[in-house]
Design an enzyme around this catalytic site. Structure first.
Site, short mmCIF file in Angstrom:
data_model
loop_
_atom_site.label_atom_id
_atom_site.label_comp_id
_atom_site.label_asym_id
_atom_site.label_seq_id
_atom_site.Cartn_x
_atom_site.Cartn_y
_atom_site.Cartn_z
N LYS A 1 4.25 9.35 8.64
CA LYS A 1 4.01 8.81 9.98
C LYS A 1 4.98 9.35 11.04
O LYS A 1 4.77 10.45 11.53
CB LYS A 1 3.95 7.29 9.91
CG LYS A 1 2.77 6.86 9.00
CD LYS A 1 2.37 5.42 9.03
CE LYS A 1 1.04 5.26 8.30
NZ LYS A 1 1.07 4.43 7.12
N TYR B 1 0.86 -1.19 0.00
CA TYR B 1 0.00 0.00 0.00
C TYR B 1 0.89 1.23 0.00
O TYR B 1 1.85 1.32 0.77
CB TYR B 1 -0.88 -0.01 1.25
CG TYR B 1 -1.78 1.21 1.39
CD1 TYR B 1 -2.86 1.40 0.52
CD2 TYR B 1 -1.56 2.15 2.39
CE1 TYR B 1 -3.69 2.50 0.66
CE2 TYR B 1 -2.40 3.25 2.53
CZ TYR B 1 -3.46 3.42 1.66
OH TYR B 1 -4.29 4.51 1.81
N ASP C 1 9.27 2.75 -0.14
CA ASP C 1 8.23 3.46 0.60
C ASP C 1 8.42 3.12 2.07
O ASP C 1 8.01 2.06 2.54
CB ASP C 1 6.85 3.04 0.10
CG ASP C 1 5.74 3.78 0.84
OD1 ASP C 1 6.05 4.56 1.76
OD2 ASP C 1 4.57 3.58 0.48
C1 LIG Z 1 0.40 4.87 5.73
C2 LIG Z 1 1.15 4.58 4.50
C3 LIG Z 1 1.05 5.40 3.36
C4 LIG Z 1 0.06 6.52 3.26
O1 LIG Z 1 0.29 7.55 4.16
P1 LIG Z 1 -0.91 8.57 4.49
O2 LIG Z 1 -0.27 9.57 5.39
O3 LIG Z 1 -1.98 7.74 5.13
O4 LIG Z 1 -1.35 9.16 3.21
C5 LIG Z 1 1.87 5.14 2.30
N1 LIG Z 1 2.75 4.13 2.32
C6 LIG Z 1 2.85 3.30 3.39
C7 LIG Z 1 3.86 2.21 3.36
C8 LIG Z 1 2.05 3.50 4.50
O5 LIG Z 1 2.14 2.65 5.52
#
Ligand SMILES: *Cc1c(COP(=O)(O)O)cnc(C)c1O
Length: 431
Positions: free
Chosen positions: A268, A145, A240
Site C-alpha cells: 500500500k 486478512y 502484516d
Molecule cells: C491489503 C492487504 C493485503 C494484501 O495486499 P494486496 O496488495 O491487495 O495484495 C495484505 N495484508 C493486509 C493487512 C492488507 O491490508
C-alpha cells in the site's frame, strides 16, 4: 441524487467481460447494494466519477493515498522514472535507496525484498519463516486478512467476510490444515495451539492493528504477549503492516505500540499508489532467501522503477514531514468525536474503533475486539447509512468490515462536510 448513468452503463458492460464487473470483489458494492461508481480522476481528498460527480474520499485506494490523490511529489517522481524506461529486469539505484530507507525507518527490518503486492509479501514471508524454522504450520488470527494466498484464505476478513465465504473453494485441504486459527486478542488460545502442536509452528502472522474486519485494536499487553510466546517457542512473529505500515506512525504499528516483530510485510503506502509489496526482517531470517539462501522467491517486475520512484517520493516526504501524522491523527479524532456525538444524540449505541488515521463505525452496540464481536454488526443499517452518505458525496468503504482512512488532504472544512452529511444520514435511518 447524483446522476450516475455512465457508471451504470460501464458496469453493465464490465460484467460481460470481467467476473462480476470488477477486478477486486469489494468494489462491486455487493455488501451495500446499488451500482459501483466508476472513477475517472482524483485530486487531494476528492474523487470524481465518470459522470463528473465529486466525492470526499474516505478510502484513499484502501490506504496508499496518505497524502491525498495525485500529490505533485509522487507525480513528478513517476514522470521522471518513466522517461528512463519503465522496467529493466536488472538492479537499479532506486531499489538500493528504497531498501536503505525502509531499514532506517523500521529498526526490526535489517534486510528487505521488494515484491509487487501485499499478497506476494505475506506468501513469501511465511515461506521464508518455514524455511528458517524447518516447520510447516502457521497461526493466523480469525478475521485478519493477509491477501489472497491459499494459506490465508481461512477465516480471512473483509471481502471473504462480507461474502460469507471465509473458506474459498480452490484452497486444498492440505494447505488449509497447515493454517491454525486463533481469535484476535486472545493469548490463551495461542498458548493452547502451540501446546497442541509442539515444535510444529513456524510463524504467527497478524495485523498488529486489524483493518480487515473493520478497525480492531490490540488490547494492552496482547502484542507484547505474542512477542514473549514467540521468543519462548522459537516461532517467527510476523506483523502484516501492509495497511498499518507508514500510516499509524512513520514506523507503523510496531513503532506506535513499541513491539518488534521478527518479520514485517509491507505494501500500500510504500508504492505511493503503484502496485508494490515488500517483506523484511532480521538478517538471520532473511539470509535464507535466494540467492543467498535456499528459499526461492523471485519477480520479473519486482523493484520496478516506476513503483520505486512513487514509493520513494512518498516515504521521503513522510520522513521529512512528521506533521503529516499530527494532522491526520487530529482530523480523525475530530471526525470520530463528532460521529460519537451524533450517535449519542440519535439515541443509538454504535461503537467506533479508531487509532491514528484509521477508523470504523461499527453498527454494533458491543465494543468490537475480535471477529466474534465484529460479526454481530447490523450490516443492513450500515448499508442504508452508506447509501445516504454516498448520495451526499461521501465515499465510504462499501462494507461494514473495512477500515476507513483520513489523508493529509483532509482539512477542517472537509471534516465538517463529512459530519454534516452524517447527521443527515443518521436522521434518515430513523424514518
Ligand atoms: C491489503 C492487504 C493485503 C494484501 O495486499 P494486496 O496488495 O491487495 O495484495 C495484505 N495484508 C493486509 C493487512 C492488507 O491490508
Amino acid at each position: 441524487m447524483a446522476d450516475t448513468t455512465k457508471s451504470k452503463s460501464l458496469f453493465e458492460k464490465a460484467k460481460q467481460f470481467i467476473p462480476g464487473g470488477v477486478n477486486s470483489p469489494v468494489r462491486a458494492f455487493r455488501a451495500v447494494g446499488g451500482n459501483p461508481i466508476f472513477m475517472q480522476k482524483a485530486k487531494g481528498a476528492f474523487l470524481y466519477d465518470e459522470d463528473g460527480n465529486e466525492y470526499v474520499d474516505l478510502i484513499n485506494s484502501w490506504g496508499p493515498m496518505i497524502l491525498g490523490h495525485a500529490h505533485p511529489i509522487v507525480e513528478e517522481a513517476v514522470k521522471s522514472a518513466l522517461s528512463g524506461s519503465p522496467s529493466f529486469g536488472a538492479p537499479t539505484a532506486r531499489e538500493v535507496e528504497m531498501a536503505e530507507l525502509i531499514c532506517s525507518i523500521l529498526p526490526s527490518v535489517e534486510r528487505v525484498r521488494m515484491v509487487n503486492s501485499g499478497t506476494e509479501a505475506t506468501m513469501s514471508a511465511i515461506r521464508v519463516a518455514r524455511g528458517f524454522t524447518g516447520r510447516d504450520k502457521i497461526i493466523k488470527m480469525e478475521g485478519c486478512y493477509h491477501g489472497h494466498g491459499d494459506s490465508f484464505l481461512i477465516a480471512a476478513g473483509s471481502g471473504a467476510l462480507t461474502f460469507g465465504t471465509p473458506d474459498s473453494p480452490g484452497v486444498t485441504k492440505g494447505t488449509a490444515q497447515d493454517t491454525l486459527i486463533a481469535p484476535f486478542n486472545n493469548l490463551k488460545a495461542i498458548e493452547h495451539i502451540i501446546d497442541q502442536n509442539k515444535n510444529q509452528i513456524a510463524a504467527i502472522i497478524l495485523e498488529p492493528v486489524v483493518g480487515n474486519m473493520g478497525t480492531v485494536l490490540p488490547q494492552p499487553g496482547y502484542l507484547e504477549g505474542l512477542r514473549k510466546i514467540c521468543d519462548k517457542h522459537g516461532v517467527v512473529l510476523i506483523f502484516d503492516e501492509v495497511m498499518t505500515g507508514f500510516r499509524l506512525a512513520l514506523g507503523g504499528a510496531q513503532q506506535r505500540y513499541n513491539v518488534r516483530p521478527d518479520m514485517t510485510t509491507m505494501g500500500k503506502i510504500i508504492g505511493g499508489g503503484l502496485p508494490v509489496g515488500a517483506y523484511g526482517g532480521k538478517k538471520e531470517i532473511m539470509d535464507h532467501v535466494s540467492p543467498v539462501g535456499p528459499v526461492y522467491q523471485a519477480g520479473t517486475l519486482s523493484g520496478n522503477p516506476l513503483a520505486m520512484a512513487a514509493g520513494l517520493a512518498m516515504l521521503k516526504y513522510l520522513k521529512a514531514n512528521p506533521a503529516v501524522y499530527t494532522n491526520i491523527d487530529k482530523q480523525t479524532t475530530t471526525l470520530v468525536d463528532g460521529l460519537n456525538g451524533q450517535i449519542k444524540k440519535a439515541g443509538l449505541n454504535y461503537s467506533i474503533n479508531a487509532v491514528g488515521s484509521m477508523f470504523t463505525l461499527f453498527f454494533n452496540d458491543q465494543h468490537v475486539i475480535d471477529f466474534d464481536t465484529a460479526k454481530t454488526s447490523d450490516t443492513q443499517t450500515f448499508a442504508k447509512y452508506f447509501q445516504a452518505m454516498l448520495a451526499q458525496g461521501i465515499y465510504m468503504a462499501p462494507s461494514q468490515y473495512e477500515a476507513m482512512f483520513i489523508s493529509n488532504s483532509v482539512d477542517d472544512a472537509i471534516v465538517n462536510r463529512i459530519l454534516e452529511s452524517s447527521e443527515k444520514a443518521f436522521a434518515q435511518l430513523k424514518v
